[in-house]
Each structure stands twice: as C-alpha cells, then as structure tokens.
Design an enzyme around this catalytic site. Structure first.
Site, mmCIF file in Angstrom:
data_model
loop_
_atom_site.group_PDB
_atom_site.id
_atom_site.type_symbol
_atom_site.label_atom_id
_atom_site.label_comp_id
_atom_site.label_asym_id
_atom_site.label_seq_id
_atom_site.Cartn_x
_atom_site.Cartn_y
_atom_site.Cartn_z
ATOM 1 N N ARG A 327 -5.273 15.909 6.398
ATOM 2 C CA ARG A 327 -5.054 16.075 7.832
ATOM 3 C C ARG A 327 -4.266 14.898 8.381
ATOM 4 O O ARG A 327 -4.528 13.749 8.005
ATOM 5 C CB ARG A 327 -6.385 16.199 8.559
ATOM 6 C CG ARG A 327 -6.263 16.623 10.010
ATOM 7 C CD ARG A 327 -7.622 16.895 10.613
ATOM 8 N NE ARG A 327 -8.339 17.933 9.879
ATOM 9 C CZ ARG A 327 -9.582 18.300 10.160
ATOM 10 N NH1 ARG A 327 -10.239 17.705 11.122
ATOM 11 N NH2 ARG A 327 -10.166 19.247 9.445
ATOM 12 N N SER A 415 -8.182 22.435 12.825
ATOM 13 C CA SER A 415 -9.576 22.627 13.223
ATOM 14 C C SER A 415 -9.766 22.297 14.695
ATOM 15 O O SER A 415 -9.119 22.864 15.554
ATOM 16 C CB SER A 415 -10.485 21.797 12.321
ATOM 17 O OG SER A 415 -11.847 22.091 12.575
ATOM 18 N N HIS A 416 -10.633 21.324 14.987
ATOM 19 C CA HIS A 416 -10.956 20.980 16.371
ATOM 20 C C HIS A 416 -10.178 19.757 16.849
ATOM 21 O O HIS A 416 -10.455 19.245 17.933
ATOM 22 C CB HIS A 416 -12.451 20.700 16.491
ATOM 23 C CG HIS A 416 -12.908 19.589 15.589
ATOM 24 N ND1 HIS A 416 -13.082 19.772 14.230
ATOM 25 C CD2 HIS A 416 -13.192 18.281 15.822
ATOM 26 C CE1 HIS A 416 -13.469 18.623 13.681
ATOM 27 N NE2 HIS A 416 -13.546 17.710 14.637
ATOM 28 N N LYS A 425 -7.219 22.869 4.481
ATOM 29 C CA LYS A 425 -8.503 23.008 3.809
ATOM 30 C C LYS A 425 -8.241 23.790 2.523
ATOM 31 O O LYS A 425 -7.680 24.891 2.568
ATOM 32 C CB LYS A 425 -9.509 23.724 4.701
ATOM 33 C CG LYS A 425 -9.870 22.927 5.955
ATOM 34 C CD LYS A 425 -10.858 23.677 6.847
ATOM 35 C CE LYS A 425 -11.215 22.848 8.067
ATOM 36 N NZ LYS A 425 -12.157 23.557 8.970
ATOM 37 N N ASP A 550 -14.535 26.899 17.543
ATOM 38 C CA ASP A 550 -13.562 25.815 17.491
ATOM 39 C C ASP A 550 -12.182 26.385 17.175
ATOM 40 O O ASP A 550 -11.997 27.606 17.121
ATOM 41 C CB ASP A 550 -13.982 24.738 16.482
ATOM 42 C CG ASP A 550 -13.903 25.219 15.046
ATOM 43 O OD1 ASP A 550 -13.953 26.443 14.817
ATOM 44 O OD2 ASP A 550 -13.795 24.384 14.131
ATOM 45 N N ASP A 552 -10.285 26.778 14.638
ATOM 46 C CA ASP A 552 -9.988 27.662 13.496
ATOM 47 C C ASP A 552 -11.122 28.619 13.168
ATOM 48 O O ASP A 552 -11.041 29.348 12.194
ATOM 49 C CB ASP A 552 -9.611 26.845 12.261
ATOM 50 C CG ASP A 552 -10.766 26.033 11.702
ATOM 51 O OD1 ASP A 552 -11.660 25.634 12.482
ATOM 52 O OD2 ASP A 552 -10.773 25.764 10.483
ATOM 53 N N ASP A 554 -14.422 28.244 12.289
ATOM 54 C CA ASP A 554 -15.506 28.059 11.326
ATOM 55 C C ASP A 554 -16.733 27.386 11.950
ATOM 56 O O ASP A 554 -17.693 27.083 11.247
ATOM 57 C CB ASP A 554 -15.027 27.287 10.085
ATOM 58 C CG ASP A 554 -14.442 25.926 10.422
ATOM 59 O OD1 ASP A 554 -14.554 25.482 11.581
ATOM 60 O OD2 ASP A 554 -13.863 25.300 9.509
ATOM 61 N N ARG A 555 -16.703 27.140 13.280
ATOM 62 C CA ARG A 555 -17.851 26.526 13.947
ATOM 63 C C ARG A 555 -18.248 27.347 15.170
ATOM 64 O O ARG A 555 -17.403 27.958 15.813
ATOM 65 C CB ARG A 555 -17.536 25.093 14.360
ATOM 66 C CG ARG A 555 -17.201 24.208 13.175
ATOM 67 C CD ARG A 555 -17.328 22.740 13.521
ATOM 68 N NE ARG A 555 -16.381 22.320 14.532
ATOM 69 C CZ ARG A 555 -16.506 21.193 15.229
ATOM 70 N NH1 ARG A 555 -17.544 20.420 15.048
ATOM 71 N NH2 ARG A 555 -15.584 20.864 16.115
ATOM 72 N N LYS A 593 -27.363 14.908 10.448
ATOM 73 C CA LYS A 593 -27.345 14.843 11.909
ATOM 74 C C LYS A 593 -28.335 15.806 12.545
ATOM 75 O O LYS A 593 -28.439 15.862 13.767
ATOM 76 C CB LYS A 593 -25.928 15.140 12.420
ATOM 77 C CG LYS A 593 -24.890 14.096 12.021
ATOM 78 C CD LYS A 593 -23.525 14.373 12.621
ATOM 79 C CE LYS A 593 -22.869 15.575 12.009
ATOM 80 N NZ LYS A 593 -21.488 15.796 12.489
ATOM 81 N N GLU A 633 -24.798 22.709 9.666
ATOM 82 C CA GLU A 633 -24.513 21.346 10.105
ATOM 83 C C GLU A 633 -24.638 21.260 11.617
ATOM 84 O O GLU A 633 -24.414 22.240 12.330
ATOM 85 C CB GLU A 633 -23.086 20.937 9.719
ATOM 86 C CG GLU A 633 -22.816 20.850 8.244
ATOM 87 C CD GLU A 633 -21.393 20.391 7.981
ATOM 88 O OE1 GLU A 633 -21.204 19.197 7.732
ATOM 89 O OE2 GLU A 633 -20.468 21.221 8.060
ATOM 90 N N MET A 634 -24.945 20.063 12.094
ATOM 91 C CA MET A 634 -25.054 19.834 13.521
ATOM 92 C C MET A 634 -23.732 20.097 14.237
ATOM 93 O O MET A 634 -23.710 20.422 15.429
ATOM 94 C CB MET A 634 -25.518 18.395 13.767
ATOM 95 C CG MET A 634 -25.740 18.043 15.216
ATOM 96 S SD MET A 634 -26.998 19.098 15.971
ATOM 97 C CE MET A 634 -26.685 18.763 17.705
ATOM 98 N N SER A 635 -22.631 20.016 13.529
ATOM 99 C CA SER A 635 -21.313 20.262 14.124
ATOM 100 C C SER A 635 -21.082 21.727 14.447
ATOM 101 O O SER A 635 -20.127 22.069 15.136
ATOM 102 C CB SER A 635 -20.218 19.772 13.185
ATOM 103 O OG SER A 635 -20.297 20.444 11.943
ATOM 104 N N GLY A 636 -21.936 22.637 13.930
ATOM 105 C CA GLY A 636 -21.787 24.059 14.198
ATOM 106 C C GLY A 636 -21.293 24.885 13.037
ATOM 107 O O GLY A 636 -21.040 26.078 13.184
ATOM 108 N N HIS A 637 -21.153 24.260 11.857
ATOM 109 C CA HIS A 637 -20.820 25.020 10.646
ATOM 110 C C HIS A 637 -22.095 25.693 10.123
ATOM 111 O O HIS A 637 -23.124 25.037 9.962
ATOM 112 C CB HIS A 637 -20.278 24.100 9.555
ATOM 113 C CG HIS A 637 -18.915 23.555 9.836
ATOM 114 N ND1 HIS A 637 -17.772 24.146 9.356
ATOM 115 C CD2 HIS A 637 -18.511 22.474 10.547
ATOM 116 C CE1 HIS A 637 -16.716 23.453 9.750
ATOM 117 N NE2 HIS A 637 -17.133 22.434 10.478
ATOM 118 N N ASN A 734 -15.402 11.578 8.713
ATOM 119 C CA ASN A 734 -14.390 11.717 7.665
ATOM 120 C C ASN A 734 -13.202 12.548 8.119
ATOM 121 O O ASN A 734 -12.335 12.894 7.307
ATOM 122 C CB ASN A 734 -15.016 12.350 6.417
ATOM 123 C CG ASN A 734 -15.872 11.362 5.652
ATOM 124 O OD1 ASN A 734 -15.434 10.251 5.366
ATOM 125 N ND2 ASN A 734 -17.105 11.746 5.353
#
Length: 773
Positions: A327, A415-416, A425, A550, A552, A554-555, A593, A633-637, A734
């Site tokens: 990225r 992504s976001h 990806k 988001d 793309d 995936d969340r 998280k 995941e806490m990110s929404g995945h 990351n």
C-alpha cells in the site's frame, strides 16, 4: 582546400511528386487491411456455425444425462409401496435409497406439501422449499436444477411425484451428483469459440461450467436444456474485427483500397516520364581523396541509445510492502510501473508453485483502472493468465478465486485509507500473503530478475451475479427489516444493496454512488465520526437499523435505531452464538483489540475462544491452522467458515446479521437482541499519528520500558494489559503510521484508572506524544 563545382544535369524528385506515391501506399495498406478483415469476418461466420453446432450437441448431451438420471429414479419410485409411503415416509425413503445408491439425499413429503408450507425456511432451506412448491404448478415433469451443498459442492436436484403428477401420493426431493452433467458437457468437442453451461436464477444467469478457447462476449440468449433450468450459451471466437460485420462491405472496401492504390502508382509512373529535369550544382569529380568526416564529440553517439528499463529496483519504495498488503500513495510511492513490477513478482511466485491463473479486481478509487491494468500486464508478462472482474468489492474478488478455482487473486484497493492511497491485497494458492511473504515480493523486485517475456492471457468476467445468487441461495430473512445502508461512496455501493434486497430486506441507500473522491465522509466505519450521517438517517427514516461498509467492502459497522454503535467485538458475540448453535465446540478467533467479555461469551455458548494478532491475513492463516469456524476483528472484519469460505466479507457478515435479527423466535427488536450482549465502558480505536516507521520504533522502546504491576500482559501484537476489571492496549498499526489504542472496563472509574496507567507509561517513553484520551 578549394572545391570546384561544375554543371551537371541530374534529375531529382519534387516533393509534390511524392504525394501520389504516399497516397498509393496508404490505399494499398488499407486495402490489405480490409482484405484481412474480410477474411476474419468470413472465418467468424464459419466458426460461429461450428460453435452453434457444438452448442446443439452440448444441449443434447446434457439433456440426455438428465433424462438418464430421471428415468432411473422414476423406475425405483414407481416400485414404492403406497401404504408405507403414506404411513411411514421415513421408512419408505430409506427403502428407496437402497435402490438408488448414487443418490446423495432423498426425502419424501406429502402430496399437499403442508409440512413444507409451514416449515422454518431458514432451517429447511429456501431453495429447496421453492423448488418443491414450484413442482405443484409445473406443467409436466418439474424441471431439474442445481443447488449448492456445503461450502462449494454443486449437486443436481430433482422433485418427482409418486403417483400421478395431478394428484401425487407424495413428492420426492432428490439430490444427485453433478458429475454426470459435467462429464456430458465436457465431452462435447468445441473446435472454436466457447460454450458455457449456466442456470437461470432470479439474479441472472449463474455460470456453472465453461469449455473452449478464450472468446468474445456470450450471446444474450442461451439455448435451454429440456427438462431443466439450465441453458448452454455460446460465444464466437474473439477476433480483431473493426469493420462493420458485413462481408459485402469489407470486400468492397478491399477492392477500393487495392484498386485505388494501383491506379495512383500507374498515374505517377506516367507523369514521371513527362517531368522536366532541373539543373543543380554538384562537386566536380577529382582525384583528391574525400574529406574525413569529423567525429561526433558526444559519447557513444554512433550507437543507438539503449531502451531504459520500465522501472529501476531503486525506484521501488520498500515501505509500501507492509505486514498485510502492499500500500502506498498514488503518484509518489505507488505508480503504474511499480504495479507492473509487482505483477511480475507475483507471477514468478505463482509459476514456482505451478499456478497459472489469477483473478484481479479493483475498488472504486480513481487510480484503480490504471494500477489494475499495469498489475495485469505484469502478471501476463510473467506468463500468468488473468481473469479481470473489473470494479468489485474485495470480498467479491476473493469469491471469484473460489468460483473459478484459481486459488489466487489480487484486490487492487486502498481499503479505508484516504483517496490518494491505493494498494494490493494478495492471495496465492489459497494463502493470503503477509509479513515475510510480502517482503519476498519486494526482494524479487529489488533483485531486478523479473520475468518479462510471458504470454499470459486475459479475459473479462462479471462475477457479481454469481456472488449475489450464492448468498441469496443460503441466507434469507424471516421478516422484512428496513436498513439504512451507508457505503461511503465506496465500491460496496455497487453490490451490497442488491445482496440485502435479495435476502428480503428493504434498503434505504445512503452514499451508495461509487465516487473515488469520497465526497461525503471517509469510508471507515471504525471511526464514530464517519457514522454520524448514518445515525441521523436511521432516526429520520425510522429504519430498524443502519449498516456501514468501508471503501472495499470487507468491514462492517452497525448502528441501532436509538443511535447506539454496536462495536464489532459485540457483533462477534452474536455471530458466535449463532455459529456454535450448529457447530458446538468450534474455535472462535478474535484479535487483541476485542473486549474481555468475548471470551466468556464464547465459552458459555460451548465454543473454544482464541485471541490472536490483528490483521486480516494473519487471522485467515490462524483459521486454516486451527480449523476455526468463525473469526472477527475489532476493526469490523468478520470471517465465516461455517456456510461460507473463510475470508473477510463485510457484505456477507451484514447478511448473516440480518438473518439472525429477523429470525429471532421471540420477535424481539434488534435493540432487544443487542441488549443481551454484555458491554462495559469502552473506547473506540484511538489513534496517535507518527512519522512513517516511527510507530514501530516507539513500540520497541515501550515493550522494553513499560511496567504494569499485577496486570496480565499479552504481547503477541503490541502490549495488552489485563486487570480483573478491565484492560488497555497499545499497538503499532500495520496499515498506516499510527499507534492504535483501546480501553475497556467494567466501570467509568476503572476505565479512567487504566487510562492513567497507560498515559504514564506512554509519556515516559515519549513526553511529546499527543494523547487522544
């Protein structure tokens, strides 16, 4: 030295005399091109006839295979004992299965289908119920169709009456192997063009099998296979025909071009014989040797300049090769040349693994077409065949890799991240690349030894209808929910509304127009500020709830009618309860998280909880290792292996959420159901922006210096300190150069205490940090 000149008569051409020659040349070239086009058009007509002949053979072969299976089943059903069928359908079904060893499933239902009409379709199966009820209205024999079984197995499905079709004694639901149809279709020779076996669905034609060479677009109408919902579509061979598809017109243009060129040559030859001769001065021939040419002072001027390489390894910024993906900033660290080199590097890895085909798709960013095209060029230069699905959410790219059985794909997506970012990806051979595997791609580029002489193919495919059909065939809602859907102008807006409508939801779109500038708000549902418009829209419309995706797709983010944000770790509790009700004892993975309440919820539901590192590729690797059925995941995945493919898919996760909320047996509202999920006092993800790379260096110092007394430390990803009444976390992102923090506790007082401990430890490492709490 003096130079003597003398008069000499020498003919030279006037530039105007060259015009007929140039015109003749152009006409001859045009004529030859038209002759080539004429041949292609004529050949296409012959090839199309061959394709249509093969299409007829395929229809006949598939229909015969279906008829053989149906005839064999009908013979056994005819021998059923009517008394046993009426009094003990289960025993009758077991007896019939003994006579049909090839049958994979056989069930009997009453002639009135009352038990089907009153079934719980979520458990019974929507497609199954629809086929049984449609059989009552069918004229003649109910058509055969195909259905998914499990995660990715397709079967033939038949509904057949026991007794007369007008007043059947019972109906038999039968599932048979798909292999006979596959064998019949693939046995048909296709000398040119392409054939596709497809099934008509409410969402369009679902492609099942394909045979033949790469070709142009499929014909709009497929030839139906009698006795089924199948059809065989044909595509004539691809050819570079730019003239109108008319043999007569192409032949006429050929004659005009060649005839005009010959005429101009003849006219010029006649005119040149009458052209006057001009006098010019030329050097007189002497016995003196000619003058030596003066050497050109420029170095290597006598040699043609070497063509520069497409990109120098030194021009590739190693910082874009991150932990989960590649990225960077478009036009600075990420260019078309970098994308092509990345494609060549990926292609080399694939060829070493014996892989030859890959799916490529892109999100809605403005830089997507250029970067995806350059990536595809690099892959093809490395000898890899590319299936380009165009603009599609990242989960659809993953789905296409399963759909076309490539095991490999690249989603070109930022992504976001902000609009000026983009990235890749990457999945190779079923493995989502991360960490050292991504660094290996950079090492290959840096070495400069990239393949560049391959001849990989390219075909364009629309896989979105298949994706929608696959979800709609498995997920349905018991009652209609109204949902405000905020896609943040990302690519999910092109797909997600159709998915939710296909499962029975009423969709109220918000920012669903795809716009790579993201004019309304940033497409990141993990930031509460980006959910403000969604919360307002849900309140104004009175919708049951709101969902957000988001950039793309995936969340997933969720808000209630009351404006409460349901954080992803609490959604994971709900998903875990649902999955564990069918898969008791399954492993459920969550990242560092997530709330401390999640572990207890998984245990109470009969599952095996496991905390792991943040990152979609790292989570998927751990799922493969442990055989987990669900992760989040806490990110929404969210990653569903149960009933899905195990990749992160915000759109599919949203559909599963609708199924749970609309299928509640007590008819509770979404707020009532969410209220059963424990929650403490928590913060969203908090971020501290640092310079590129500085966040990693900070974490190294923090791990070495920070002390947390009696707290239990988890250091698999950053530093997480757990106390009996709450926890805190700091880790290096990351994806962007930020520190990510989160705090969760049983009370406001405990939360403030934990935040103060972290504040002290953070400022001890860097007193200049600007803390967001």
């Amino acid at each position: 030295m003096a130079m003597n000149f003398a008069r000499s008569r020498r003919s030279i051409p006037d530039w105007r005399s060259l015009l007929p020659l140039a015109g003749a040349t152009l006409l001859l070239i045009g004529g030859l091109f038209c002759a080539w086009q004429t041949w292609l058009i004529a050949d296409q007509g012959r090839s199309l006839a061959q394709v249509h002949h093969a299409q007829d053979l395929a229809v006949t072969a598939v229909a015969s295979a279906i008829d053989r299976e149906r005839t064999e089943v009908a013979k056994v059903l005819a021998g059923a004992d009517p008394a046993v069928v009426q009094n003990n359908p289960a025993q009758a079904a077991a007896s019939l299965r003994q006579g049909l060893p090839q049958v994979q499933q056989l069930e009997l239902y009453s002639g009135s289908l009352n038990e089907v009409l009153h079934a719980n379709y979520r458990q019974f199966g929507y497609a199954k119920a629809a086929q049984l009820m449609a059989a009552q209205d069918a004229d003649g024999v109910p058509p055969m169709q195909t259905v998914f079984h499990g995660s990715n197995e397709r079967r033939m499905s038949l509904v057949m009456p026991l007794g007369p079709a007008q007043q059947p004694l019972a109906w038999a639901w039968i599932e048979l192997p798909f292999a006979p149809l596959r064998q019949a279709f693939e046995a048909v020779p296709v000398p040119s063009g392409r054939l596709v076996l497809q099934q008509d669905t409410d969402g369009g034609a679902l492609q099942l099998l394909s045979k033949g060479a790469r070709a142009g677009e499929l014909e709009a109408v497929a030839k139906p296979v009698p006795g089924s919902t199948l059809g065989v579509a044909a595509a004539k061979p691809g050819a570079y025909v730019v003239l109108p598809d008319s043999l007569l017109l192409a032949a006429l243009l050929t004659l005009l071009g060649l005839g005009g060129g010959v005429y101009l040559l003849w006219w010029r030859a006649r005119a040149s014989r009458e052209m006057p001769i001009e006098e010019i001065e030329v050097p007189e021939q002497t016995d003196e040797p000619p003058m030596m040419a003066r050497p050109d002072p420029r170095p290597n001027a006598s040699k043609p300049a070497a063509k520069p390489p497409v990109i120098s390894p030194a021009e590739v910024d190693p910082s874009i090769f991150r932990a989960y993906d590649v990225r960077g900033v478009v036009g600075k660290t990420l260019t078309a040349e970098v994308a092509k080199a990345l494609g060549q590097s990926i292609g080399m890895v694939m060829r070493e693994k014996g892989l030859r085909e890959i799916v490529v798709g892109r999100d809605g960013r403005l830089s997507g077409p250029e970067l995806a095209g350059a990536l595809g060029d690099g892959l093809r230069a490395a000898g890899i065949d590319v299936i380009d699905i165009g603009a599609a959410p990242t989960p659809v790219v993953y789905f296409a890799a399963y759909r076309f059985n490539t095991g490999s794909c690249v989603a070109v997506t930022g992504s976001h991240n902000p609009p000026d970012y983009n990235g890749f990806k990457i999945v190779i051979g079923g493995e989502t690349l991360a960490e050292d595997a991504i660094q290996d791609l950079y090492r290959r580029i840096a070495s400069g030894a990239l393949d560049n002489d391959g001849l990989g193919g390219l075909r364009h495919v629309d896989v979105v209808p298949d994706y929608i059909e696959r979800i709609a065939s498995d997920v349905q809602t018991e009652r209609q929910l109204s949902v405000v859907m905020d896609c943040g102008n990302g690519i999910p807006g092109a797909v997600a509304p159709q998915v939710f409508e296909s499962i029975g939801c009423k969709v109220l779109p918000l920012y669903c127009e795809v716009d790579g500038n993201f004019p309304n708000h940033h497409p990141d549902p993990s930031d509460p500020h980006n959910l403000e418009d969604l919360i307002l829209a849900v309140k104004q419309t009175g919708a049951d709830l709101g969902v957000a995706f988001d950039g793309d797709g995936d969340r997933l983010g969720v808000v209630t009618k009351a404006g409460e944000i349901i954080y992803p770790d609490r959604l994971l509790m709900l998903f875990a309860r649902d999955v564990l009700s069918r898969q008791p004892g399954a492993t459920i993975i969550y990242d560092v998280k997530c709330t401390g309440h999640l572990k207890g919820q998984v245990l109470d539901a009969g599952g095996s909880p496991m905390m792991w590192r943040t990152g979609h590729s790292l989570i998927k690797a751990k799922m493969r290792e442990t055989g987990a059925e669900l992760a989040g995941e806490m990110s929404g995945h969210f990653f569903f292996k149960e009933r899905w493919f195990g990749f992160d898919d915000g759109i599919y996760a949203g559909a599963r959420l609708m199924e749970i909320l609309a299928g509640d047996l007590e008819d509770r509202t979404p707020e009532d159901i969410f209220a059963t999920l424990p929650k403490g006092v928590s913060t969203p993800e908090l971020k501290i922006e640092l310079a590129e790379g500085e966040h990693y260096r900070f974490m190294e110092k923090f791990k070495a210096q920070a002390t947390f007394g009696e707290a239990t430390l988890v250091t698999i990803d950053g530093v997480r300190a757990d106390w009996p009444d709450g926890w805190g976390l700091v880790r290096a992102s990351n994806t962007t150069p930020v520190l990510v923090l989160r705090f969760d506790a049983d009370s406001e007082a405990a939360l403030k205490r934990i935040q103060q401990v972290f504040r002290t430890q953070l400022l001890a490492v860097d007193p200049g940090l600007k803390l967001p709490f």
